[in-house]
Motif scaffolding. Structure first.
Motif, PDB file in Angstrom:
ATOM      1  N   ILE A 188      -0.890 -39.896   8.758  1.00 48.84           N
ATOM      2  CA  ILE A 188      -0.979 -40.407  10.129  1.00 48.84           C
ATOM      3  C   ILE A 188      -0.081 -39.605  11.057  1.00 48.84           C
ATOM      4  O   ILE A 188      -0.460 -39.250  12.180  1.00 48.84           O
ATOM      5  CB  ILE A 188      -0.589 -41.905  10.164  1.00 48.84           C
ATOM      6  N   LYS A 189       1.133 -39.293  10.575  1.00 47.14           N
ATOM      7  CA  LYS A 189       2.080 -38.516  11.374  1.00 47.14           C
ATOM      8  C   LYS A 189       1.530 -37.130  11.683  1.00 47.14           C
ATOM      9  O   LYS A 189       1.630 -36.628  12.800  1.00 47.14           O
ATOM     10  CB  LYS A 189       3.409 -38.402  10.634  1.00 47.14           C
ATOM     11  N   ASN A 190       0.898 -36.504  10.672  1.00 53.31           N
ATOM     12  CA  ASN A 190       0.313 -35.171  10.869  1.00 53.31           C
ATOM     13  C   ASN A 190      -0.836 -35.220  11.873  1.00 53.31           C
ATOM     14  O   ASN A 190      -0.969 -34.339  12.720  1.00 53.31           O
ATOM     15  CB  ASN A 190      -0.181 -34.605   9.539  1.00 53.31           C
ATOM     16  N   LYS A 191      -1.655 -36.262  11.759  1.00 51.91           N
ATOM     17  CA  LYS A 191      -2.777 -36.401  12.692  1.00 51.91           C
ATOM     18  C   LYS A 191      -2.269 -36.579  14.129  1.00 51.91           C
ATOM     19  O   LYS A 191      -2.828 -36.018  15.066  1.00 51.91           O
ATOM     20  CB  LYS A 191      -3.658 -37.591  12.279  1.00 51.91           C
ATOM     21  N   ASN A 192      -1.221 -37.396  14.275  1.00 51.89           N
ATOM     22  CA  ASN A 192      -0.652 -37.602  15.607  1.00 51.89           C
ATOM     23  C   ASN A 192      -0.077 -36.308  16.162  1.00 51.89           C
ATOM     24  O   ASN A 192      -0.181 -36.037  17.357  1.00 51.89           O
ATOM     25  CB  ASN A 192       0.446 -38.674  15.552  1.00 51.89           C
ATOM     26  N   THR A 193       0.546 -35.513  15.283  1.00 51.98           N
ATOM     27  CA  THR A 193       1.110 -34.239  15.714  1.00 51.98           C
ATOM     28  C   THR A 193       0.031 -33.302  16.221  1.00 51.98           C
ATOM     29  O   THR A 193       0.166 -32.682  17.283  1.00 51.98           O
ATOM     30  CB  THR A 193       1.863 -33.558  14.555  1.00 51.98           C
ATOM     31  N   TYR A 194      -1.072 -33.194  15.484  1.00 52.77           N
ATOM     32  CA  TYR A 194      -2.185 -32.340  15.903  1.00 52.77           C
ATOM     33  C   TYR A 194      -2.822 -32.855  17.188  1.00 52.77           C
ATOM     34  O   TYR A 194      -3.181 -32.076  18.076  1.00 52.77           O
ATOM     35  CB  TYR A 194      -3.240 -32.266  14.793  1.00 52.77           C
ATOM     36  N   TYR A 195      -2.957 -34.176  17.271  1.00 53.10           N
ATOM     37  CA  TYR A 195      -3.577 -34.780  18.454  1.00 53.10           C
ATOM     38  C   TYR A 195      -2.719 -34.544  19.693  1.00 53.10           C
ATOM     39  O   TYR A 195      -3.238 -34.180  20.762  1.00 53.10           O
ATOM     40  CB  TYR A 195      -3.768 -36.277  18.224  1.00 53.10           C
ATOM     41  N   ASN A 196      -1.416 -34.742  19.553  1.00 51.87           N
ATOM     42  CA  ASN A 196      -0.502 -34.519  20.681  1.00 51.87           C
ATOM     43  C   ASN A 196      -0.491 -33.060  21.115  1.00 51.87           C
ATOM     44  O   ASN A 196      -0.438 -32.759  22.312  1.00 51.87           O
ATOM     45  CB  ASN A 196       0.917 -34.955  20.309  1.00 51.87           C
ATOM     46  N   PHE A 197      -0.540 -32.155  20.153  1.00 52.36           N
ATOM     47  CA  PHE A 197      -0.573 -30.734  20.489  1.00 52.36           C
ATOM     48  C   PHE A 197      -1.876 -30.382  21.198  1.00 52.36           C
ATOM     49  O   PHE A 197      -1.880 -29.564  22.131  1.00 52.36           O
ATOM     50  CB  PHE A 197      -0.419 -29.884  19.228  1.00 52.36           C
ATOM     51  N   PHE A 198      -2.967 -31.003  20.778  1.00 50.25           N
ATOM     52  CA  PHE A 198      -4.267 -30.786  21.434  1.00 50.25           C
ATOM     53  C   PHE A 198      -4.198 -31.267  22.884  1.00 50.25           C
ATOM     54  O   PHE A 198      -4.676 -30.569  23.801  1.00 50.25           O
ATOM     55  CB  PHE A 198      -5.358 -31.553  20.675  1.00 50.25           C
TER      56      PHE A 198
END
Length: 217
Positions: free
Chosen positions: A18-28
């Motif tokens: 979940i943390k990794n997904k949030n990181t990618y989403y925030n960077f997007f």
């Protein structure tokens, strides 16, 4: 006992995913927001000699007198403020602004390629500034929601807040008002009025993106 260990392991693994997904989403969100902000400046504001706020607005004024590429001026101003952020607030604070400081000028320069493809000749300046303001507001809101930073004058606002105990909002108002006033002497009163219209659109849509469309928010 084994079952509990397995469950604990699975929970940590899930949290990591979940943390990794949030990181990618925030960077997007950060990249999209930065791209929209760059398009707003390079396509709608700068070619029509209407200033934006912050470093890009100041860079536009300096460009009028020195005839230096806008993206290069933005990089120089941002870099000076980045160094200042390290000196005043330390490494942890300054490191948050490195990515925006380096990437935003690149996006500004890349966005100028749109001007070679799209011709807005004959289009109302009012309409162009409204579109630019909307794009700027959406871009600003997305960047803020991503928890990243474009650097620039945001560093200056924090420094004013720390040194003079002035709120971030008032610090922003003071700095950007000075830029708009300077634009009167550089581009004229009519372009200043368009700058104010663009600022309102940016503020309005930026709030909508950050807080959502709920009136209670």
């Amino acid at each position: 006992m084994k079952l509990n260990k397995k469950k604990k392991f699975d929970t940590k693994k899930l949290e990591k995913i979940i943390k990794n997904k949030n990181t990618y989403y925030n960077f997007f969100l950060f990249i999209i927001g930065m791209a929209l902000s760059a398009i707003s400046v390079s396509v709608f504001y700068s070619p029509n000699e209407v200033v934006t706020t912050g470093r890009t607005g100041l860079a536009n004024i300096i460009k009028k007198y020195l005839n230096i590429d806008l993206s290069l001026l933005v990089l120089c101003l941002s870099s000076m403020l980045l160094v200042l952020s390290f000196l005043v607030f330390g490494i942890n604070y300054g490191s948050k602004h490195i990515l925006g400081t380096l990437l935003f000028p690149v996006f500004l320069k890349s966005a100028t390629l749109i001007n070679r493809v799209v011709n807005f000749e004959g289009v109302s300046l009012f309409l162009l500034i409204v579109i630019g303001g909307v794009l700027s507001g959406i871009g600003f809101g997305l960047v803020k929601r991503s928890n990243y930073s474009l650097g620039g004058f945001y560093v200056l606002y924090d420094i004013i807040n720390k040194k003079f105990k002035i709120s971030i909002g008032k610090a922003s108002l003071i700095c950007n008002s000075m830029i708009i006033i300077l634009s009167i002497f550089t581009f004229g009163i009519d372009k200043c009025i368009y700058a104010i219209i663009g600022l309102y659109m940016t503020s309005y849509f930026g709030d909508k993106i950050m807080l959502g469309i709920s009136s209670s928010k």
